[in-house]
Design a protein around this motif. Structure first.
Motif, PDB file in Angstrom:
ATOM      1  N   ASP A  24       0.847  -1.182   0.000  1.00 15.36           N
ATOM      2  CA  ASP A  24       0.000   0.000   0.000  1.00 15.36           C
ATOM      3  C   ASP A  24       0.891   1.243   0.000  1.00 15.36           C
ATOM      4  N   LEU A  25       0.671   2.146  -0.935  1.00 14.34           N
ATOM      5  CA  LEU A  25       1.534   3.314  -1.083  1.00 14.34           C
ATOM      6  C   LEU A  25       1.558   4.182   0.169  1.00 14.34           C
ATOM      7  N   LYS A  26       0.417   4.433   0.761  1.00 13.69           N
ATOM      8  CA  LYS A  26       0.344   5.294   1.943  1.00 13.69           C
ATOM      9  C   LYS A  26       1.155   4.707   3.102  1.00 13.69           C
ATOM     10  N   GLU A  27       0.996   3.409   3.334  1.00 14.48           N
ATOM     11  CA  GLU A  27       1.747   2.740   4.399  1.00 14.48           C
ATOM     12  C   GLU A  27       3.238   2.723   4.087  1.00 14.48           C
ATOM     13  N   PHE A  28       3.575   2.508   2.831  1.00 12.18           N
ATOM     14  CA  PHE A  28       4.979   2.473   2.433  1.00 12.18           C
ATOM     15  C   PHE A  28       5.636   3.839   2.625  1.00 12.18           C
ATOM     16  N   CYS A  29       4.935   4.907   2.274  1.00 10.04           N
ATOM     17  CA  CYS A  29       5.489   6.256   2.457  1.00 10.04           C
ATOM     18  C   CYS A  29       5.757   6.533   3.933  1.00 10.04           C
ATOM     19  N   ALA A  30       4.848   6.113   4.802  1.00 11.70           N
ATOM     20  CA  ALA A  30       5.043   6.289   6.241  1.00 11.70           C
ATOM     21  C   ALA A  30       6.265   5.499   6.702  1.00 11.70           C
ATOM     22  N   TYR A  31       6.415   4.276   6.186  1.00 10.79           N
ATOM     23  CA  TYR A  31       7.570   3.449   6.539  1.00 10.79           C
ATOM     24  C   TYR A  31       8.877   4.104   6.078  1.00 10.79           C
ATOM     25  N   VAL A  32       8.898   4.603   4.846  1.00 11.95           N
ATOM     26  CA  VAL A  32      10.113   5.211   4.303  1.00 11.95           C
ATOM     27  C   VAL A  32      10.489   6.449   5.112  1.00 11.95           C
ATOM     28  N   LEU A  64      11.036   3.739 -11.717  1.00 14.44           N
ATOM     29  CA  LEU A  64      11.221   2.290 -11.594  1.00 14.44           C
ATOM     30  C   LEU A  64      10.213   1.536 -12.455  1.00 14.44           C
ATOM     31  N   SER A  65       9.008   2.074 -12.556  1.00 16.40           N
ATOM     32  CA  SER A  65       7.975   1.446 -13.379  1.00 16.40           C
ATOM     33  C   SER A  65       8.363   1.486 -14.858  1.00 16.40           C
ATOM     34  N   GLU A  66       8.930   2.605 -15.298  1.00 16.13           N
ATOM     35  CA  GLU A  66       9.382   2.714 -16.687  1.00 16.13           C
ATOM     36  C   GLU A  66      10.482   1.712 -17.002  1.00 16.13           C
ATOM     37  N   LYS A  67      11.272   1.358 -15.989  1.00 18.29           N
ATOM     38  CA  LYS A  67      12.336   0.365 -16.164  1.00 18.29           C
ATOM     39  C   LYS A  67      11.822  -1.054 -15.920  1.00 18.29           C
ATOM     40  N   HIS A  68      10.512  -1.184 -15.678  1.00 14.05           N
ATOM     41  CA  HIS A  68       9.860  -2.469 -15.426  1.00 14.05           C
ATOM     42  C   HIS A  68      10.380  -3.162 -14.167  1.00 14.05           C
ATOM     43  N   LEU A  69      10.749  -2.374 -13.166  1.00 14.04           N
ATOM     44  CA  LEU A  69      11.213  -2.937 -11.900  1.00 14.04           C
ATOM     45  C   LEU A  69      10.079  -3.040 -10.888  1.00 14.04           C
ATOM     46  N   VAL A  70       9.043  -2.225 -11.051  1.00 14.73           N
ATOM     47  CA  VAL A  70       7.833  -2.295 -10.232  1.00 14.73           C
ATOM     48  C   VAL A  70       6.639  -2.033 -11.126  1.00 14.73           C
ATOM     49  N   THR A  71       5.491  -2.454 -10.642  1.00 13.77           N
ATOM     50  CA  THR A  71       4.243  -2.154 -11.321  1.00 13.77           C
ATOM     51  C   THR A  71       3.380  -1.379 -10.353  1.00 13.77           C
ATOM     52  N   ILE A  72       2.797  -0.280 -10.833  1.00  9.87           N
ATOM     53  CA  ILE A  72       1.922   0.526  -9.996  1.00  9.87           C
ATOM     54  C   ILE A  72       0.494   0.258 -10.423  1.00  9.87           C
ATOM     55  N   ILE A  73      -0.306  -0.210  -9.471  1.00  5.71           N
ATOM     56  CA  ILE A  73      -1.699  -0.536  -9.744  1.00  5.71           C
ATOM     57  C   ILE A  73      -2.577   0.420  -8.956  1.00  5.71           C
ATOM     58  N   THR A  74      -3.546   1.039  -9.616  1.00  9.59           N
ATOM     59  CA  THR A  74      -4.490   1.905  -8.932  1.00  9.59           C
ATOM     60  C   THR A  74      -5.817   1.154  -8.837  1.00  9.59           C
ATOM     61  N   ALA A  75      -6.284   0.939  -7.619  1.00  5.19           N
ATOM     62  CA  ALA A  75      -7.552   0.246  -7.393  1.00  5.19           C
ATOM     63  C   ALA A  75      -8.298   0.960  -6.279  1.00  5.19           C
ATOM     64  N   ASN A  76      -9.528   1.286  -6.516  1.00  6.58           N
ATOM     65  CA  ASN A  76     -10.356   1.975  -5.515  1.00  6.58           C
ATOM     66  C   ASN A  76      -9.685   3.242  -5.005  1.00  6.58           C
ATOM     67  N   ASN A  77      -9.072   3.995  -5.915  1.00  6.02           N
ATOM     68  CA  ASN A  77      -8.379   5.244  -5.593  1.00  6.02           C
ATOM     69  C   ASN A  77      -7.216   5.075  -4.636  1.00  6.02           C
ATOM     70  N   LYS A  78      -6.700   3.858  -4.465  1.00  7.65           N
ATOM     71  CA  LYS A  78      -5.507   3.609  -3.662  1.00  7.65           C
ATOM     72  C   LYS A  78      -4.451   3.035  -4.596  1.00  7.65           C
ATOM     73  N   LYS A  79      -3.238   3.504  -4.445  1.00  4.43           N
ATOM     74  CA  LYS A  79      -2.164   2.960  -5.268  1.00  4.43           C
ATOM     75  C   LYS A  79      -1.475   1.837  -4.511  1.00  4.43           C
ATOM     76  N   THR A  80      -1.202   0.781  -5.214  1.00  5.60           N
ATOM     77  CA  THR A  80      -0.499  -0.349  -4.636  1.00  5.60           C
ATOM     78  C   THR A  80       0.686  -0.651  -5.515  1.00  5.60           C
ATOM     79  N   ILE A  81       1.803  -0.923  -4.907  1.00  2.62           N
ATOM     80  CA  ILE A  81       3.018  -1.249  -5.639  1.00  2.62           C
ATOM     81  C   ILE A  81       3.182  -2.754  -5.666  1.00  2.62           C
ATOM     82  N   VAL A  82       3.472  -3.284  -6.812  1.00  2.00           N
ATOM     83  CA  VAL A  82       3.796  -4.699  -6.909  1.00  2.00           C
ATOM     84  C   VAL A  82       5.268  -4.777  -7.274  1.00  2.00           C
ATOM     85  N   SER A  83       6.074  -5.394  -6.396  1.00  2.00           N
ATOM     86  CA  SER A  83       7.503  -5.462  -6.692  1.00  2.00           C
ATOM     87  C   SER A  83       7.891  -6.812  -7.201  1.00  2.00           C
TER      88      SER A  83
END
Length: 83
Positions: A24-32, A64-83
């Protein structure tokens, strides 16, 4: 884990810690932000993640997404990162 300012390494570490490839992007930002606060003395490059790191992280994730290292998925107005 050795301290790193490389976002892709931080993503991998966080995903392993969460035991899930979906982050979850929001949780990941808090962690970072907390990670940066804890390790900024060792790695001054982490200063960019202090405060509200969301815009910085999103910009780096797009690269990173442009380099195909992660995929960013938007679902229900929340962004999720798939690594």
């Amino acid at each position: 884990m050795a301290t790193t300012s490389n976002l892709s390494s931080i993503i991998r570490f966080y995903a392993e810690k969460q035991k899930s490839p979906f982050i979850d992007l929001k949780e990941f930002c808090a962690y970072v932000r907390k990670y940066a606060e804890h390790h900024v003395e060792e790695q001054s490059e982490l200063v960019k993640y202090l405060g509200d790191p969301t815009s910085t992280i999103v910009a780096e994730l797009q690269g990173l997404s442009e380099k195909h290292l992660v995929t960013i998925i938007t679902a229900n107005n929340k962004k999720t990162i798939v690594s």
